[in-house]
Design a protein around this motif. Sequence first.
Motif, PDB file in Angstrom:
ATOM      1  N   TRP A   1      41.300  81.219  20.135  1.00 37.72           N
ATOM      2  CA  TRP A   1      39.995  80.643  20.461  1.00 37.72           C
ATOM      3  C   TRP A   1      39.992  79.190  20.005  1.00 37.72           C
ATOM      4  N   THR A   2      39.267  78.338  20.730  1.00 41.87           N
ATOM      5  CA  THR A   2      39.012  76.985  20.237  1.00 41.87           C
ATOM      6  C   THR A   2      37.505  76.748  20.327  1.00 41.87           C
ATOM      7  N   ASP A   3      37.053  75.661  19.705  1.00 42.07           N
ATOM      8  CA  ASP A   3      35.671  75.233  19.902  1.00 42.07           C
ATOM      9  C   ASP A   3      35.580  74.605  21.300  1.00 42.07           C
ATOM     10  N   ALA A   4      34.360  74.315  21.751  1.00 44.38           N
ATOM     11  CA  ALA A   4      34.166  73.809  23.126  1.00 44.38           C
ATOM     12  C   ALA A   4      34.906  72.495  23.353  1.00 44.38           C
ATOM     13  N   ALA A   5      35.013  71.654  22.319  1.00 40.47           N
ATOM     14  CA  ALA A   5      35.668  70.350  22.494  1.00 40.47           C
ATOM     15  C   ALA A   5      37.190  70.434  22.302  1.00 40.47           C
TER      16      ALA A   5
ATOM     17  N   ALA B   1      33.799  86.222  14.952  1.00 43.96           N
ATOM     18  CA  ALA B   1      34.104  87.248  13.950  1.00 43.96           C
ATOM     19  C   ALA B   1      33.984  88.660  14.528  1.00 43.96           C
ATOM     20  N   GLY B   2      32.998  88.854  15.415  1.00 45.28           N
ATOM     21  CA  GLY B   2      32.821  90.174  16.039  1.00 45.28           C
ATOM     22  C   GLY B   2      34.035  90.546  16.887  1.00 45.28           C
ATOM     23  N   GLU B   3      34.545  89.569  17.657  1.00 47.03           N
ATOM     24  CA  GLU B   3      35.730  89.834  18.484  1.00 47.03           C
ATOM     25  C   GLU B   3      36.957  90.083  17.618  1.00 47.03           C
ATOM     26  N   ILE B   4      37.056  89.331  16.534  1.00 44.86           N
ATOM     27  CA  ILE B   4      38.199  89.532  15.619  1.00 44.86           C
ATOM     28  C   ILE B   4      38.113  90.943  15.031  1.00 44.86           C
TER      29      ILE B   4
END
Length: 323
Positions: free
Chosen positions: A307-311, A73-76
Motif C-alpha cells: 500500500w502507499t499513500d495517495a501521493a 490496519a483492518g486489511e493487514i
Amino acid sequence: MNVHAPALAKAHRLDDQASAFASDVIEGLSQPPKRLSPKYFYDAAGSELFEQITVLPEYYPTRTELGILRQRAGEIAAIIPGGAALVEFGAGATTKVRLLLDQCRFGAYVPVDISGDFLKAQADALRRDFSTLNVHPVTADFTTPFALPEAVRDLPKVGFFPGSTLGNFEPHEASAFLRSAREILGHGAQMVIGVDLEKDDRVLYDAYNDAAGVTARFNLNVLVRINRELGGNFDISGFIHRAIYNRERHRIEMHLIAKKAQTVRVLGRSFSFHPGESIHTESSYKYSLDRFTALARGSGWTVRQSWTDAAGMFSVHVLVASD
Ligand code: AVI
C-alpha cells in the motif's frame, strides 16, 4: 545460582557495547572518506531529537506511514494469522505498533532492541494498555541472529519493521537483514515493513534540512556523544550538518563537514581534518516499488501486498517467507 549473574551479564553487555562503539569510531575516522555508523545517533539525547524530527513539518515519513497503517490496519489484520507472535525489530515510540495491536488479535508481542531501557519502558507501557497481551522483550542487536523466547516457539510469527529503518542499511546489509529476519521468524512467517519511496529531490532535501535545525542537531549530537563517552575533544562548532540527495545511488547522505582545518583526539588517537572534509554519518536509501520487490525476492521473501499513500510518498508491505 549466583544472584549477581544477571547484573554481571548486563555489565558485560554494556562493556561490549561501549567497546564496539570505540572500535567503530576509531575505524570509521581512520578511513578515507571518514564515516560513522548511523546506529550511534541514538543515545538518550539523539533518540529525543529523532522523536522531534518525526513531527517536523518537512519530515513526511512518520506521519505518512502512520496514515497508511491507520487506513490499512483492518486489511493487514485480515491477512495475518490470528494468535501470531508479533516480533518488532527495534523499540521506540509505540504509536505504530499500537495501530496493529488495536486491530489484530496477537498471541504475543516480542519487541527486540539493543537498549534494555527503551525496551523496558515500551513493554511496561504496552502491558498497561493491553492487559491481556503477553509481552516478551528481547535485548539483542536485531541486525545479528538472536533466539526468540521459548514462550512463542509454537505461535505463527509476524515481523514488524516500520519507519523505513531498512533505508539506513546499505543494500547488501538490507538484504542480509531480511535474510536474517527470515531465519529468525522461520517457515511460514510474514512481515509488515515500511519503506520510504523515491520522490522529488526538493521534498527529500527539505525532509533532511529542516528549517528549525533539528536534523542538524541530531547529526552533530554524534560528536557530542563521542566527546562524552570516548573522551573525544571535537569542537562541535567546528562542524556543520549537510544532507544531499544522491539520485544515482537513490539515497539521502548526511555528512558533518569540517569548517576549518583541525585535529581531534579520540581515545588517544589524532584525526586531522582539512577544511570542507566530511564525515559521512548516514545514508537513507529510497526505493521504488520495483526495486523493493526485487530486494525482498532476493532475500527470502515474497511481497504479498503493498500500500502507499495517495501521493505515493511512502509504502507499507506485507511479505511472506519464501519456501
Ligand atoms: C530512522 N531513519 C529511518 C531516519 C531516516 O529518515 O533515515 C533517520 C533520520 N535521519 C535524519 N532524519 C531522520
